[in-house]
Motif scaffolding. Structure first.
Motif, PDB file in Angstrom:
ATOM      1  N   ALA A  40       0.828  -1.209   0.000  1.00 49.92           N
ATOM      2  CA  ALA A  40       0.000   0.000   0.000  1.00 49.92           C
ATOM      3  C   ALA A  40       0.861   1.256   0.000  1.00 49.92           C
ATOM      4  O   ALA A  40       1.987   1.272   0.514  1.00 49.92           O
ATOM      5  CB  ALA A  40      -0.929  -0.006   1.209  1.00 49.92           C
ATOM      6  N   ASN A  95     -13.370   1.924   9.602  1.00 50.44           N
ATOM      7  CA  ASN A  95     -12.839   1.191   8.458  1.00 50.44           C
ATOM      8  C   ASN A  95     -11.462   1.721   8.121  1.00 50.44           C
ATOM      9  O   ASN A  95     -11.054   2.783   8.610  1.00 50.44           O
ATOM     10  CB  ASN A  95     -13.751   1.331   7.226  1.00 50.44           C
ATOM     11  CG  ASN A  95     -14.807   0.239   7.152  1.00 50.44           C
ATOM     12  OD1 ASN A  95     -14.733  -0.742   7.884  1.00 50.44           O
ATOM     13  ND2 ASN A  95     -15.788   0.402   6.285  1.00 50.44           N
ATOM     14  N   ASN A 111      -9.103   2.972   4.847  1.00 50.60           N
ATOM     15  CA  ASN A 111      -9.097   3.361   3.446  1.00 50.60           C
ATOM     16  C   ASN A 111      -7.701   3.091   2.912  1.00 50.60           C
ATOM     17  O   ASN A 111      -6.746   3.792   3.254  1.00 50.60           O
ATOM     18  CB  ASN A 111      -9.470   4.839   3.290  1.00 50.60           C
ATOM     19  CG  ASN A 111      -9.603   5.243   1.840  1.00 50.60           C
ATOM     20  OD1 ASN A 111      -8.628   5.233   1.093  1.00 50.60           O
ATOM     21  ND2 ASN A 111     -10.806   5.610   1.435  1.00 50.60           N
ATOM     22  N   ASP A 135      -5.362   3.026  -0.113  1.00 52.24           N
ATOM     23  CA  ASP A 135      -5.175   3.546  -1.478  1.00 52.24           C
ATOM     24  C   ASP A 135      -6.510   3.839  -2.150  1.00 52.24           C
ATOM     25  O   ASP A 135      -6.736   3.506  -3.321  1.00 52.24           O
ATOM     26  CB  ASP A 135      -4.357   2.564  -2.327  1.00 52.24           C
ATOM     27  CG  ASP A 135      -2.913   2.448  -1.855  1.00 52.24           C
ATOM     28  OD1 ASP A 135      -2.444   3.387  -1.177  1.00 52.24           O
ATOM     29  OD2 ASP A 135      -2.272   1.423  -2.148  1.00 52.24           O
ATOM     30  N   GLY A 136      -7.411   4.433  -1.387  1.00 54.30           N
ATOM     31  CA  GLY A 136      -8.696   4.836  -1.938  1.00 54.30           C
ATOM     32  C   GLY A 136      -9.788   3.793  -1.865  1.00 54.30           C
ATOM     33  O   GLY A 136     -10.925   4.063  -2.258  1.00 54.30           O
ATOM     34  N   VAL A 137      -9.472   2.607  -1.362  1.00 55.38           N
ATOM     35  CA  VAL A 137     -10.458   1.523  -1.271  1.00 55.38           C
ATOM     36  C   VAL A 137     -10.819   1.301   0.193  1.00 55.38           C
ATOM     37  O   VAL A 137      -9.945   1.054   1.031  1.00 55.38           O
ATOM     38  CB  VAL A 137      -9.917   0.219  -1.885  1.00 55.38           C
ATOM     39  CG1 VAL A 137     -10.947  -0.902  -1.745  1.00 55.38           C
ATOM     40  CG2 VAL A 137      -9.559   0.432  -3.349  1.00 55.38           C
ATOM     41  N   SER A 138     -12.110   1.372   0.508  1.00 54.34           N
ATOM     42  CA  SER A 138     -12.572   1.158   1.875  1.00 54.34           C
ATOM     43  C   SER A 138     -12.617  -0.331   2.186  1.00 54.34           C
ATOM     44  O   SER A 138     -13.133  -1.131   1.394  1.00 54.34           O
ATOM     45  CB  SER A 138     -13.964   1.771   2.058  1.00 54.34           C
ATOM     46  OG  SER A 138     -14.440   1.558   3.374  1.00 54.34           O
ATOM     47  N   THR A 139     -12.077  -0.717   3.342  1.00 54.59           N
ATOM     48  CA  THR A 139     -12.079  -2.123   3.737  1.00 54.59           C
ATOM     49  C   THR A 139     -12.261  -2.231   5.243  1.00 54.59           C
ATOM     50  O   THR A 139     -11.832  -1.353   6.003  1.00 54.59           O
ATOM     51  CB  THR A 139     -10.765  -2.817   3.327  1.00 54.59           C
ATOM     52  OG1 THR A 139     -10.799  -4.195   3.750  1.00 54.59           O
ATOM     53  CG2 THR A 139      -9.559  -2.154   3.965  1.00 54.59           C
ATOM     54  N   ASN A 180     -22.953   0.253   3.741  1.00 52.03           N
ATOM     55  CA  ASN A 180     -21.575  -0.174   3.972  1.00 52.03           C
ATOM     56  C   ASN A 180     -21.533  -1.169   5.124  1.00 52.03           C
ATOM     57  O   ASN A 180     -22.499  -1.315   5.874  1.00 52.03           O
ATOM     58  CB  ASN A 180     -20.687   1.035   4.301  1.00 52.03           C
ATOM     59  CG  ASN A 180     -19.222   0.786   3.982  1.00 52.03           C
ATOM     60  OD1 ASN A 180     -18.845  -0.286   3.510  1.00 52.03           O
ATOM     61  ND2 ASN A 180     -18.380   1.770   4.239  1.00 52.03           N
TER      62      ASN A 180
END
Length: 312
Positions: free
Chosen positions: A69, A111, A113, A115-119, A133
């Motif tokens: 990342a 959560n 984030n 590299d721009g992706v929520s996980t 979500n």
């Protein structure tokens, strides 16, 4: 275990002895000879990651393993002072971490984030669903009414039913009090409706409704009851030709009156008289409580409305 090998041929006896010897050696082998699990591709094992970690002073450390990342943020708008821009720092082992707080007692969604992706947090088993979500959960103890205590516990079930009003399957969560499964009695019923940003899962996950009820019942501050937490959002498709158009609120009310209440009254031991039936809701759920309760005052003795707007 005893093996009777006295009358077996010599070859068989040798085979048995080899099997027994191999089993003994395997069982007594010292742990020092055990190999640690390899990483992907047979490489070195990945670092052990603990997240979230609650420290003694109520500070909290969040960690995530993401060697490739470029940037990771902690998205935790529920936690005061955190917001959506708290950056994690990358360690040499590829583990990113940040420590915040101290955090007040309560339950919070968060959560990562990446590299721009929520996980969600892959090291935490606790999650909560909002309207759009899925979030990881952090619980900071210290709340007398919401903590997990050594008291009798009820159960929260995710219940699926078919909505004849909407022509689709729907889900709700239902709390039953301690001892429900072992009793034959009937219980008051409380319909608890969520807000616009939440789902039927929210009251029992981030809201900790089950634990709160367990504690109140144990302290004799609430009577044992069944609590029904239905889904407030309507996933609307195209209307059938000639069908009468209804607002989302009208569709919710029809589903609630035609399907939710009949399902509960058929499948759970609830008292159905007006004096033992209550409905309440937060925000959007407050409006839903009004739209259901006011036209059906013959069914509800109690209507609770919290921070509600009048929404169509």
């Amino acid at each position: 275990m005893r093996l009777n090998i006295g009358h077996e041929p010599l070859m068989n006896r040798r085979l048995y002895l080899r099997i027994v010897l191999a089993a003994v050696i395997a069982g007594l082998a010292p742990a020092a000879y055990a190999q640690p699990p390899a990483g992907r591709g047979g490489g070195p094992p990945a670092p052990q990651v603990t997240s979230s970690e609650l420290l003694a002073d109520r500070r909290v450390t969040f960690r995530i393993l993401a060697p490739q990342a470029q940037a990771i943020r902690l998205a935790a708008g529920d936690i005061p002072g955190v917001g959506q821009t708290t950056q994690l720092t990358k360690g040499e082992n590829g583990v990113w971490a940040v420590t915040i707080g101290p955090v007040n007692p309560g339950t919070y969604r968060y959560n990562f984030n990446v590299d721009g992706v929520s996980t969600i947090d892959p090291r935490s088993p606790f999650t909560s669903e909002s309207n759009n979500n899925v979030w990881s959960l952090l619980h900071v103890p210290g709340s007398d009414f919401a903590d997990t205590k050594n008291v009798p516990h009820g159960a929260v079930a995710a219940v699926h039913y078919y909505s004849t009003a909407l022509g689709t399957f729907r889900r709700m969560h239902i709390y039953t009090p301690p001892g429900y499964e072992r009793s034959n009695g009937k219980y008051p019923v409380f319909y608890l409706l969520h807000g616009a940003g939440d789902s039927d899962d929210s009251w029992s996950s981030v809201g900790r409704a089950g634990f709160i009820l367990d504690n109140l019942i144990a302290a004799q501050k609430a009577k044992p009851m069944i609590v029904v937490m239905p889904a407030g959002h309507i996933r609307r498709g195209a209307a059938a030709p000639g069908a009468v158009a209804r607002t989302a609120t009208e569709e919710f009310v029809k589903d609630f009156v035609d399907d939710v209440m009949p399902y509960v009254e058929k499948n759970y031991r609830v008292l159905t008289d007006r004096g033992k039936t209550a409905i309440a809701g937060l925000s959007m759920g407050g409006n839903h409580a009004l739209q259901v309760g006011i036209p059906h005052l013959n069914r509800f003795a109690y209507i609770g409305v919290y921070s509600s707007g009048l929404l169509g």
